[in-house]
Write an enzyme that holds these catalytic residues in place. Structure first.
Site, PDB file in Angstrom:
ATOM      1  N   ASP A 321       0.818  -1.205   0.000  1.00 50.22           N
ATOM      2  CA  ASP A 321       0.000   0.000   0.000  1.00 50.22           C
ATOM      3  C   ASP A 321       0.855   1.260   0.000  1.00 50.22           C
ATOM      4  O   ASP A 321       1.940   1.297   0.594  1.00 50.22           O
ATOM      5  CB  ASP A 321      -0.894  -0.014   1.248  1.00 50.22           C
ATOM      6  N   GLU A 374       1.118  -0.535  -5.141  1.00 48.75           N
ATOM      7  CA  GLU A 374       0.141   0.513  -5.405  1.00 48.75           C
ATOM      8  C   GLU A 374       0.942   1.813  -5.503  1.00 48.75           C
ATOM      9  O   GLU A 374       1.281   2.411  -4.487  1.00 48.75           O
ATOM     10  CB  GLU A 374      -0.896   0.605  -4.289  1.00 48.75           C
TER      11      GLU A 374
END
Length: 649
Positions: A321, A374
């Site tokens: 993330d 990401e």
């Protein structure tokens, strides 16, 4: 603790001098075997060995339900080797015991009760203590683990279902009650198999205090959240998915952590895990602390955590993330709110080094898994190996494709001809990284509407647009990811406190969309041209990308064997196009293998009667033959050369 216990604590240490050396070097990648709470038998007594890193503590003791939370009742001993490790064996403390570390700082008057950074289980929030836990699960996924590398490879079919376990489905009798990992294993697995998905990606299931963070404010890095059951229950979830040939990817958050007092922040009276300077250590958007990735012990902690989920839970991939926030020192900061690196730049050199090393270790120890970034900027070579100068991830989310595609699809079709470049631009850079086409949870919250709700037109057109979007995505180069609910047309924005609106499947347009997703995913899995060359420009060829007047796209996808191909034609307006000519590289019959306008899916049932014979009519000076097609409104059509049909004719 009496003297004999103090003595036994030292001699019962799980940490060798080599362990300490590796910890200090930042290269101990299985710290979970050494630190934390480990039930064991020592000198004939059952108990638990505790070890914690707190170099700036003057004393550390274990408090819990076994000593009435009395400070100092069970002190740990400092190793005396400048490692900062405190350790001890406590007889009679076993599986299920609730505990914290009582820490007195040597730097100031700071005293605090901290949860165990390496705890394998935590109390159910809002309770805040760690739980002693021993493993007892027997795996039965040998077949999957043997074949996993081929299932996760870059030339394998990948259609990922992104899922938040607590709101995918709730208990039907008690809507406020979560399903547990074992219930979810069966119900979610059945749904994924019906939908022909290959993988499930779980939003963070590591223990987190605030449910509304969706798991992205992780506090218990080594513990599956107690909201849905025990670590064994989560192992059962993964095992069941594997036995049904579904891979499991976890969202992982090495970028920041929450400020709860009982967590990692200011752990021993110093900024141990985080940067001390808020210009480096405080995230202004998320009101959380940023890991100090320049500290070797912190790097070892995080890389050990990545390895832990792959090793102990057989997880098949980690989606990392907020990589962009880790790459740039000035991320979400104004002038004067950040500190340049040693070379005067904005790049976070410590984070870059960390990510490269993390990926190297992961792929060395578990070559059959994938790490996925990401990353929302144009940082180069994110998914290229570290030895080439890349960050070393296996794949990267294609955020540019996602934004351009959703911006285009929410336009009224009458305006789409003026924005044709938005839907074609992605092919200019499609092979610069190993991309995952991701339409994630972030696109269905905070007033953005659901994906179906973004589509223009009346209800019929909204569903036709969404089927078209799915079909375009499934045939575009790159692996695929969609967030739960879009497969059947959720009207409402996602709400983490509620179940998805499964009742919608009783309505024909919703059930038709779900059937289309099943068939599209099935086609993806069956046709090598749709996955073998996702990251190779030789796997894609435009037939026509310039027909902005009619808003029609046509392109070819090729397998490793270029004789194995598919033709894709997208009509991006609600106007049917009859006798629309499309060039093809091969004579003979082209069978229509997917038509999003089929009545089965809720469409108007227009098409090409199952296929068409190529005619010797040249197209655009590139092909000697072509098809004259009927393009249904707002549709995607997929054709495959049919040698047997051609021979029969």
């Amino acid at each position: 603790m009496n003297d004999s216990h103090n003595e036994s604590a030292v001699s019962a240490s799980l940490l060798t001098e080599h362990d300490i050396y590796l910890l200090k070097q930042g290269s101990h990648f299985k710290l979970y075997d050494k630190l934390g709470a480990h039930p064991m038998n020592f000198r004939g007594e059952d108990g638990t060995y505790f070890a914690v890193w707190a170099p700036n503590a003057s004393s550390v003791s274990v408090v819990g339900n076994f000593n009435d939370w009395e400070d100092g009742a069970h002190p740990l001993s400092a190793r005396g080797d400048d490692s900062g490790i405190w350790e001890g064996f406590i007889p009679g403390v076993g599986h299920g015991a609730i505990y914290k570390y009582h820490i007195v700082s040597s730097l100031n008057d700071y005293t605090v009760d901290k949860g165990d950074p390496m705890a394998r289980y935590w109390q159910l929030p809002p309770d805040t203590a760690s739980v002693v836990w021993s493993d007892s699960f027997v795996w039965s996924d040998d077949d999957w683990m043997t074949r996993r590398a081929s299932r996760n490879s870059l030339n394998a079919p990948v259609s990922i279902y992104e899922c938040h376990l607590g709101s995918w489905r709730r208990d039907q009798n008690e809507p406020d009650k979560w399903l547990n990992y074992r219930q979810l294993a069966h119900e979610l697995c059945d749904h994924l198999k019906t939908g022909n998905f290959t993988h499930v990606e779980l939003m963070p299931i590591m223990e987190h205090p605030f449910y509304g963070s969706w798991g992205y404010q992780v506090l218990g890095y080594f513990a599956p959240t107690a909201r849905y059951g025990t670590p064994e229950d989560f192992r059962y979830f993964v095992d069941h998915m594997h036995r049904n040939n579904i891979g499991v990817i976890l969202d992982w958050v090495p970028s920041h952590f929450p400020s709860n007092e009982y967590g990692l922040t200011y752990f021993d009276g110093s900024h141990l895990y985080e940067h001390a300077d808020p210009r480096r250590g405080w995230h202004p958007d998320w009101k959380s602390y940023i890991f100090n990735l320049g500290r070797n012990e912190v790097r070892a902690f995080l890389i050990s955590n990545a390895i832990y989920w792959l090793d102990q839970f057989h997880v098949d991939g980690l989606r990392v993330d907020a990589v962009a926030s880790m790459l740039y020192l000035d991320y979400s900061r104004k002038e004067g709110e950040w500190i340049p690196n040693t070379k005067g730049g904005r790049e976070n050199l410590e984070s870059i080094s960390f990510m490269r090393r993390m990926n190297e270790v992961v792929y060395e120890m578990f070559p059959g898994v994938q790490t996925i970034a990401e990353e929302s900027t144009a940082w180069p070579m994110v998914s290229k190996p570290a030895y080439m100068g890349g960050l070393g991830f296996g794949m990267k989310w294609n955020m540019g494709w996602m934004h351009d595609t959703l911006d285009y699809f929410q336009l009224d079709p009458v305006y789409r001809s003026y924005h044709h470049n938005e839907i074609t631009f992605s092919l200019w850079y499609a092979f610069s990284e190993n991309f995952v086409l991701a339409i994630s949870h972030d696109e269905v919250v905070h007033g953005k509407k659901s994906i179906l709700g973004r589509m223009p037109g009346d209800d019929w057109q909204k569903f036709a647009n969404l089927r078209l979007l799915w079909g375009y995505m499934l045939t575009h180069p790159g692996k695929k990811l969609n967030f739960m609910g879009s497969e059947f047309g959720q009207w409402n924005e996602w709400d983490h406190d509620k179940s998805l609106d499964w009742n919608l499947l009783q309505f024909p347009l919703h059930s038709g969309l779900w059937r289309f997703v099943q068939d599209a995913n099935k086609l993806l899995r069956e046709e090598p041209s749709l996955y073998q060359r996702d990251f190779d420009g030789q796997g894609f060829e435009w037939v026509s990308c310039n027909d902005s007047t009619n808003s029609v796209l046509s392109y070819l996808r090729f397998a490793s064997d270029r004789d194995d191909m598919l033709l894709v034609v997208c009509n991006l307006t609600p106007t049917p196009r009859n006798n629309y000519r499309v060039g093809v590289p091969r004579t003979g019959y082209w069978r229509e293998v997917l038509n999003s306008d089929s009545q089965t899916y809720g469409g108007s049932n227009q098409g090409n009667l199952g296929g068409q014979e190529a005619a010797p009519v040249a197209f655009a000076g590139r092909y000697d033959q072509s098809l004259s097609l009927n393009l249904p409104p707002l549709s995607v059509l997929v054709f495959k050369p049919d040698h047997e049909h051609s021979q029969q004719r």
